[in-house]
Structure formats: C-alpha cells, structure tokens
Design a protein around this motif. Structure first.
Motif, PDB file in Angstrom:
ATOM      1  N   ALA A   1     -26.524  28.950  37.637  1.00  0.00           N
ATOM      2  CA  ALA A   1     -26.594  27.468  37.943  1.00  0.00           C
ATOM      3  C   ALA A   1     -25.696  27.133  38.803  1.00  0.00           C
ATOM      4  O   ALA A   1     -24.643  26.761  39.044  1.00  0.00           O
ATOM      5  CB  ALA A   1     -25.419  26.843  36.321  1.00  0.00           C
ATOM      6  N   PRO A   2     -27.138  26.955  40.411  1.00  0.00           N
ATOM      7  CA  PRO A   2     -25.838  26.795  40.957  1.00  0.00           C
ATOM      8  C   PRO A   2     -25.451  24.855  41.406  1.00  0.00           C
ATOM      9  O   PRO A   2     -25.022  24.381  42.097  1.00  0.00           O
ATOM     10  CB  PRO A   2     -27.153  26.833  42.292  1.00  0.00           C
ATOM     11  N   GLU A   3     -26.176  24.069  40.246  1.00  0.00           N
ATOM     12  CA  GLU A   3     -25.527  22.155  40.637  1.00  0.00           C
ATOM     13  C   GLU A   3     -23.849  22.415  39.768  1.00  0.00           C
ATOM     14  O   GLU A   3     -23.484  21.526  39.781  1.00  0.00           O
ATOM     15  CB  GLU A   3     -27.033  22.221  39.936  1.00  0.00           C
ATOM     16  N   LEU A   4     -23.749  23.373  38.793  1.00  0.00           N
ATOM     17  CA  LEU A   4     -22.390  22.942  38.821  1.00  0.00           C
ATOM     18  C   LEU A   4     -21.302  23.515  39.920  1.00  0.00           C
ATOM     19  O   LEU A   4     -21.388  23.875  40.682  1.00  0.00           O
ATOM     20  CB  LEU A   4     -22.223  23.749  37.350  1.00  0.00           C
ATOM     21  N   THR A   5     -19.914  23.254  39.657  1.00  0.00           N
ATOM     22  CA  THR A   5     -18.734  23.495  40.130  1.00  0.00           C
ATOM     23  C   THR A   5     -18.543  24.971  40.140  1.00  0.00           C
ATOM     24  O   THR A   5     -17.165  24.882  38.743  1.00  0.00           O
ATOM     25  CB  THR A   5     -17.769  22.701  40.547  1.00  0.00           C
ATOM     26  N   TRP A   6     -17.750  26.040  40.361  1.00  0.00           N
ATOM     27  CA  TRP A   6     -17.106  27.673  40.286  1.00  0.00           C
ATOM     28  C   TRP A   6     -16.375  27.159  41.650  1.00  0.00           C
ATOM     29  O   TRP A   6     -16.675  27.682  42.806  1.00  0.00           O
ATOM     30  CB  TRP A   6     -18.882  28.310  40.423  1.00  0.00           C
ATOM     31  N   LEU A   7     -15.862  27.641  40.746  1.00  0.00           N
ATOM     32  CA  LEU A   7     -14.162  27.341  42.350  1.00  0.00           C
ATOM     33  C   LEU A   7     -13.399  29.644  42.370  1.00  0.00           C
ATOM     34  O   LEU A   7     -13.253  29.582  41.017  1.00  0.00           O
ATOM     35  CB  LEU A   7     -13.803  26.734  42.717  1.00  0.00           C
ATOM     36  N   GLN A   8     -13.556  29.354  42.838  1.00  0.00           N
ATOM     37  CA  GLN A   8     -12.190  30.511  43.627  1.00  0.00           C
ATOM     38  C   GLN A   8     -11.324  30.814  43.210  1.00  0.00           C
ATOM     39  O   GLN A   8     -10.717  30.144  44.317  1.00  0.00           O
ATOM     40  CB  GLN A   8     -12.971  32.009  44.061  1.00  0.00           C
ATOM     41  N   ALA A   9     -10.111  31.346  42.181  1.00  0.00           N
ATOM     42  CA  ALA A   9      -8.364  30.694  42.374  1.00  0.00           C
ATOM     43  C   ALA A   9      -8.181  31.911  41.796  1.00  0.00           C
ATOM     44  O   ALA A   9      -8.100  32.422  40.630  1.00  0.00           O
ATOM     45  CB  ALA A   9      -8.802  29.615  41.952  1.00  0.00           C
ATOM     46  N   ASP A  10      -6.870  32.469  41.480  1.00  0.00           N
ATOM     47  CA  ASP A  10      -5.896  32.903  40.834  1.00  0.00           C
ATOM     48  C   ASP A  10      -5.420  32.558  39.524  1.00  0.00           C
ATOM     49  O   ASP A  10      -4.759  30.990  40.229  1.00  0.00           O
ATOM     50  CB  ASP A  10      -4.302  33.503  41.801  1.00  0.00           C
ATOM     51  N   LEU A  11      -5.593  31.795  38.789  1.00  0.00           N
ATOM     52  CA  LEU A  11      -5.125  31.125  37.745  1.00  0.00           C
ATOM     53  C   LEU A  11      -3.365  30.566  37.500  1.00  0.00           C
ATOM     54  O   LEU A  11      -2.767  29.598  37.336  1.00  0.00           O
ATOM     55  CB  LEU A  11      -5.423  31.335  35.866  1.00  0.00           C
ATOM     56  N   ALA A  12      -2.706  32.252  38.487  1.00  0.00           N
ATOM     57  CA  ALA A  12      -1.311  31.971  38.232  1.00  0.00           C
ATOM     58  C   ALA A  12      -0.996  30.859  39.261  1.00  0.00           C
ATOM     59  O   ALA A  12       0.421  30.464  39.371  1.00  0.00           O
ATOM     60  CB  ALA A  12      -0.673  33.394  38.406  1.00  0.00           C
ATOM     61  N   GLU A  13      -1.803  30.928  40.216  1.00  0.00           N
ATOM     62  CA  GLU A  13      -1.558  30.391  41.563  1.00  0.00           C
ATOM     63  C   GLU A  13      -2.384  28.859  41.587  1.00  0.00           C
ATOM     64  O   GLU A  13      -2.822  27.872  42.296  1.00  0.00           O
ATOM     65  CB  GLU A  13      -2.050  31.069  42.848  1.00  0.00           C
ATOM     66  N   PHE A  14      -3.674  28.464  40.685  1.00  0.00           N
ATOM     67  CA  PHE A  14      -4.053  27.205  40.793  1.00  0.00           C
ATOM     68  C   PHE A  14      -3.899  25.814  41.203  1.00  0.00           C
ATOM     69  O   PHE A  14      -3.298  25.456  39.973  1.00  0.00           O
ATOM     70  CB  PHE A  14      -4.845  27.223  38.469  1.00  0.00           C
ATOM     71  N   ASP A  15      -4.148  25.374  41.700  1.00  0.00           N
ATOM     72  CA  ASP A  15      -3.821  23.929  42.030  1.00  0.00           C
ATOM     73  C   ASP A  15      -5.265  22.904  41.977  1.00  0.00           C
ATOM     74  O   ASP A  15      -5.731  23.009  43.979  1.00  0.00           O
ATOM     75  CB  ASP A  15      -3.021  24.265  43.545  1.00  0.00           C
ATOM     76  N   PRO A  16      -5.798  22.942  41.192  1.00  0.00           N
ATOM     77  CA  PRO A  16      -6.042  21.631  41.303  1.00  0.00           C
ATOM     78  C   PRO A  16      -6.674  20.745  42.818  1.00  0.00           C
ATOM     79  O   PRO A  16      -8.214  20.698  43.452  1.00  0.00           O
ATOM     80  CB  PRO A  16      -6.302  20.703  39.972  1.00  0.00           C
ATOM     81  N   ALA A  17      -5.075  20.030  43.210  1.00  0.00           N
ATOM     82  CA  ALA A  17      -5.152  19.161  44.645  1.00  0.00           C
ATOM     83  C   ALA A  17      -6.006  19.828  46.112  1.00  0.00           C
ATOM     84  O   ALA A  17      -6.877  19.373  46.346  1.00  0.00           O
ATOM     85  CB  ALA A  17      -4.395  18.720  44.611  1.00  0.00           C
ATOM     86  N   ALA A  18      -5.450  21.384  45.373  1.00  0.00           N
ATOM     87  CA  ALA A  18      -6.187  21.750  46.646  1.00  0.00           C
ATOM     88  C   ALA A  18      -7.539  22.309  47.006  1.00  0.00           C
ATOM     89  O   ALA A  18      -8.150  23.000  47.849  1.00  0.00           O
ATOM     90  CB  ALA A  18      -5.071  23.068  47.102  1.00  0.00           C
ATOM     91  N   LEU A  19      -8.244  22.647  45.869  1.00  0.00           N
ATOM     92  CA  LEU A  19      -9.255  23.060  45.749  1.00  0.00           C
ATOM     93  C   LEU A  19     -10.450  21.743  45.689  1.00  0.00           C
ATOM     94  O   LEU A  19     -11.458  21.694  45.705  1.00  0.00           O
ATOM     95  CB  LEU A  19      -9.581  23.915  44.348  1.00  0.00           C
ATOM     96  N   GLY A  20      -9.848  20.633  46.019  1.00  0.00           N
ATOM     97  CA  GLY A  20     -10.172  18.969  46.129  1.00  0.00           C
ATOM     98  C   GLY A  20     -10.795  18.251  44.359  1.00  0.00           C
ATOM     99  O   GLY A  20     -11.604  18.146  44.763  1.00  0.00           O
ATOM    100  N   ILE A  21     -10.085  19.488  43.398  1.00  0.00           N
ATOM    101  CA  ILE A  21     -10.978  18.423  42.508  1.00  0.00           C
ATOM    102  C   ILE A  21      -9.947  17.432  41.285  1.00  0.00           C
ATOM    103  O   ILE A  21      -8.040  18.074  41.418  1.00  0.00           O
ATOM    104  CB  ILE A  21     -11.001  19.533  41.470  1.00  0.00           C
ATOM    105  N   PRO A  22      -9.742  16.690  40.310  1.00  0.00           N
ATOM    106  CA  PRO A  22      -8.392  15.379  40.001  1.00  0.00           C
ATOM    107  C   PRO A  22      -8.206  16.841  38.587  1.00  0.00           C
ATOM    108  O   PRO A  22      -8.886  17.540  37.824  1.00  0.00           O
ATOM    109  CB  PRO A  22      -9.238  14.685  39.158  1.00  0.00           C
TER     110      PRO A  22
END
Length: 201
Positions: free
Chosen positions: A85-106
């Motif tokens: 599903a290349p049209e969807l948003t897939w992000l690599q991150a550790d949930l224990a350090e998950f920071d939406p702002a740093a990943l550019g998402i609200p």
C-alpha cells in the motif's frame, strides 16, 4: 533491544506476510481487528496503527474509509507494508520514543490501535513510555485499543506484562479503562490468556 528484535532479528517481514497470506487462502478471517476498530469510530476518523507490522490491519481500515498512519520499528515489516500500500503513510519509529511532531504528523488521532502483541514485545522497561507516547497522540476523548497475550499460550515470548500493569501505565498516561474483551470479536473477558482493552483519553 525490543523483545520482537530479539525474537526475529528484524528481518521477518516477508515471512510474516507469507504466513498471513496462507491463513487468508485457507479461508481464515483476518479482519477482526479492523472490524472492532470500525465499531468504535466512524469512517473518516484518524487512526494510528501503533506497531503496524506489514500493514494488515491498517490497509483494511483504509479500505473502509479511515485516515490511517502506520508506525513500526521493524524496517522489514514496513517494507512489505509500503509495497502492498504505497499510497498510505508508513513511518519507522520506536513507540517508546514516538513523537508525531518530529515525524511531521499532527497528534490528533481519534483512535490508536496496537494489535498483535505490541506491548509484550516492546523493549523491557519501555512499556510505560510507549503508553504515554501513544496516549499523547490522541485527541481528547480518543481511544487506545490494545490486544495482547497474557500467558505463554498466547505469546511468542515469556509473558512480560499483566493487565494490572498495563492499566497502571495507561492511567499514568491520563487514560481511563472503558471496556475489555477476550477477543477482537468482542467476546466478554473472563480472565483468560488474551485481552483486548479499550482506554479513553
């Protein structure tokens, strides 16, 4: 290192996807988690798939009309998700350090879903951080849904988190338990070895 990395070496994406493809071909229903989530929030709602893996749950939710973002630490799993599903948003991150702002998402999700034993497979000691991080990504009134095994029969690793501990992590993150089930088909929880918990921000 997460328990998942210790178990798989972070290279099991294709193998994991093949296993579920075989289950689908055998006629097994693979969409219980997505149906469960769809009963909680309406189409169009923003959903974070926390520990999305190869994207099985999120891709189905997107097909049902949900605005989805998937996050996972395992690049081999994300590679399969991006291919399917290349049209969807897939992000690599550790949930224990998950920071939406740093990943550019609200950080305005209506629902966070953690399916597939996410919390028991985190790095030891990071479970409270992961609960706090995903809770912070929810809108006021948003829901965190997590299903995971509680005994060896329901886990690929030794049990590492109890429901009481998980509820305490959620409470510390500002979440309140609103429901608990034994399966993704919403069967009542009776103290068994698997639970699906719903907490509200």
């Amino acid at each position: 290192m997460s328990r998942w990395e210790e178990l798989t070496g972070g290279t099991s994406g294709e193998e994991y996807a093949a296993r579920f493809a075989a289950l689908a071909e055998s006629g097994k229903d693979l969409h219980g988690e997505a149906r469960f989530c769809a009963a909680l929030v309406p189409p169009g709602a923003r959903v974070l798939d926390a520990g999305c893996g190869t994207g099985r749950v999120m891709i189905r939710l997107a097909e049902l009309g949900y605005d989805c973002v998937g996050v996972d630490l395992d690049d081999s799993m994300l590679a399969v998700a991006r291919k399917n599903a290349p049209e969807l948003t897939w992000l690599q991150a550790d949930l224990a350090e998950f920071d939406p702002a740093a990943l550019g998402i609200p950080a305005d999700f209506d629902l966070v879903v953690a399916a597939g034993n996410i919390f028991p497979l985190l790095a030891p000691g990071t479970e409270p951080d992961a609960a706090r991080r995903v809770a912070a990504a929810l809108k006021p009134g948003g829901l965190l849904v997590a299903g995971f095994g509680l005994d060896r029969a329901h886990l690929p690793v030794p049990p590492s988190i109890t429901l009481a501990e998980y509820d305490a992590y959620c409470a510390a993150a500002g979440l309140t338990l609103v429901d608990r089930f034994a399966t993704w088909d919403a069967e009542p929880y009776d103290g068994g070895g698997y639970a699906v918990s719903v907490h509200r921000a």
